[in-house]
Enzyme design. Structure first.
Site, PDB file in Angstrom:
ATOM      1  CD  GLU A   1     -46.033 -63.407   7.912  1.00  0.00           C
ATOM      2  OE1 GLU A   1     -45.942 -62.401   7.191  1.00  0.00           O
ATOM      3  OE2 GLU A   1     -46.123 -63.337   9.161  1.00  0.00           O
TER       4      GLU A   1
ATOM      5  CB  ALA B   1     -48.730 -62.929   0.973  1.00  0.00           C
TER       6      ALA B   1
ATOM      7  N   GLY C   1     -47.778 -59.337   5.178  1.00  0.00           N
ATOM      8  CA  GLY C   1     -47.167 -58.350   4.300  1.00  0.00           C
ATOM      9  C   GLY C   1     -47.731 -56.960   4.493  1.00  0.00           C
TER      10      GLY C   1
ATOM     11  CD  GLU D   1     -43.311 -58.846   6.174  1.00  0.00           C
ATOM     12  OE1 GLU D   1     -42.339 -59.522   6.536  1.00  0.00           O
ATOM     13  OE2 GLU D   1     -44.065 -59.192   5.236  1.00  0.00           O
TER      14      GLU D   1
END
Length: 244
Positions: free
Chosen positions: A118, A52, A95, A98
């Site tokens: 994270e 992110a 991310g 993901e």
């Protein structure tokens, strides 16, 4: 076949809301374009995505996060109806990982590093990292990435079930294109139905999944592509699927 490229190299392709919006817009276009039968999502031969955009996330409140446009991107990527190949290199973190987990195929460069870091930032994955890693690799393997923040190389990710193929970094986009072209040669109707059945297997039990699979087969049996596929096989010629 179309290629969608993440392109924020100075930010290591950090997934800002603007970038995710661009990905969704590209996928929306590809889904509506009949000439595009598969898509490659890549960051090139050096890196995929580092996670992110932390500067964007730093002052985000829970209410802001729930209202953010980026929340619409994740289910949209996962719901893309055509074959979606992630061709990844370098960082495939947070991310970015993901996003890869949301695709149908992952072709990894031998330089790729996967992980969900994270926890190191006082956060947890929020776009499928806890759920899809556990389904792909099992809960105990997933715990090392999610709870310890460990990373794994491309070969380990392949052993864990995330990666289809590992190739030299300079060949990763080419290999992703080759896989997308292979998928695109088959019936678009059958591909859509088969993908929906595979995705359903993540959500429902075996009995319900078998029923859903049969319902998708009934749709395939009513298609012109079914007739063309069988005729081509019997006539010993390549099929000419029209997506009908």
């Amino acid at each position: 076949m179309a290629i969608v490229t993440l392109n924020r190299p100075r930010q290591r392709n950090a997934l800002s809301s603007e970038m995710l919006k661009g990905v969704v817009e590209a996928l929306d276009w590809a889904e509506g374009e009949s000439s595009v039968r598969a898509v490659v999502l890549t960051g090139g031969t050096k890196l995929f995505a580092s996670g992110a955009d932390l500067r964007e996330l730093r002052d985000t409140t829970p209410a802001d996060y729930l209202r953010a446009e980026r929340q619409k991107a994740w289910p949209r990527i996962a719901a893309f109806k055509k074959p979606l190949v992630a061709a990844v290199a370098g960082y495939v973190l947070g991310g970015g990982c993901e996003v890869a987990l949301s695709c149908d195929f992952v072709v990894a460069a031998d330089s790729a590093v996967f992980g969900q870091p994270e926890i190191r930032l006082g956060l947890i994955p929020g776009a499928g990292g806890t759920q899809r890693w556990a389904r792909v690799a099992g809960r105990f393997e997933a715990a090392e990435l999610v709870l310890l923040g460990k990373t794994v190389d491309a070969w380990t990710a392949k052993r864990m079930g995330l990666v289809n193929r590992v190739v030299p970094a300079e060949c990763v986009v080419e290999a992703g294109v080759a896989m997308a072209e292979e998928a695109a040669r088959h019936s678009p109707v059958a591909g859509l139905l088969a993908k929906s059945a595979l995705r359903a297997s993540e959500e429902i039990g075996v009995s319900a999944g078998l029923d859903f699979e049969r319902s998708q087969l009934m749709v395939a049996l009513s298609s012109a592509d079914r007739t063309e596929g069988i005729d081509a096989f019997l006539e010993k010629r390549p099929p000419q699927f029209q997506g009908r």
